[in-house]
Motif scaffolding. Structure first.
Motif, PDB file in Angstrom:
ATOM      1  N   GLN A  57       0.860  -1.179   0.000  1.00 39.72           N
ATOM      2  CA  GLN A  57       0.000   0.000   0.000  1.00 39.72           C
ATOM      3  C   GLN A  57       0.900   1.234   0.000  1.00 39.72           C
ATOM      4  OE1 GLN A  57      -2.515  -0.142   3.438  1.00 39.72           O
ATOM      5  NE2 GLN A  57      -3.636  -1.941   2.749  1.00 39.72           N
ATOM      6  N   THR A 113       0.878  -4.328   3.518  1.00 42.74           N
ATOM      7  CA  THR A 113       0.809  -5.147   2.312  1.00 42.74           C
ATOM      8  C   THR A 113      -0.543  -5.825   2.203  1.00 42.74           C
ATOM      9  OG1 THR A 113       3.170  -5.579   2.524  1.00 42.74           O
ATOM     10  CG2 THR A 113       1.943  -7.036   1.086  1.00 42.74           C
ATOM     11  N   ASP A 114      -1.095  -5.836   0.972  1.00 46.34           N
ATOM     12  CA  ASP A 114      -2.321  -6.570   0.680  1.00 46.34           C
ATOM     13  C   ASP A 114      -1.960  -7.801  -0.140  1.00 46.34           C
ATOM     14  OD1 ASP A 114      -4.144  -4.716   1.856  1.00 46.34           O
ATOM     15  OD2 ASP A 114      -3.901  -3.430   0.099  1.00 46.34           O
TER      16      ASP A 114
END
Length: 109
Positions: free
Chosen positions: A34, A45-46
């Motif tokens: 992100q 983090t995705d």
């Protein structure tokens, strides 16, 4: 209606081509950072699940491995378990890359 996304992330699973009922696909996961927010040093983090079919599946499996960076254009779909899945439609390459040949089929990637 428009359903297009562009993602760039690091593979967190090893891509491998699977064939089921004459359908070739490659399922893999990516981690996407992100944007960093002001005053915060680390980015969150995705994680996303991705699917590539046919020639895209072969290319992803052959050209990429766990830990590598991938960039693609695709669409967002719902999986049967009601989670989001990214469908790979176009692979994009940064800068120049070496052309690889699949020695078993003489196919260029």
């Amino acid at each position: 209606m428009l359903n297009k996304i562009m993602m760039s992330g690091r593979l967190i699973t090893e891509p491998a081509v699977t064939t089921k009922n004459d359908l070739r696909y490659c399922k893999f996961s990516i981690a996407v950072d992100q944007p960093k927010r002001k005053g915060i040093d680390t980015a969150e983090t995705d994680n996303f699940t991705c699917l590539a079919f046919d020639d895209n599946a072969n290319a992803v499996s052959f050209l990429y491995s766990k830990g590598g960076t991938i960039t693609f254009v695709g669409s967002l779909r719902n999986a049967p378990d009601n989670t989001a899945v990214l469908i790979v439609e176009e692979l994009h390459f940064k800068n120049k890359f070496a052309v690889k040949v699949d020695v078993n089929s003489d196919q260029l990637f």
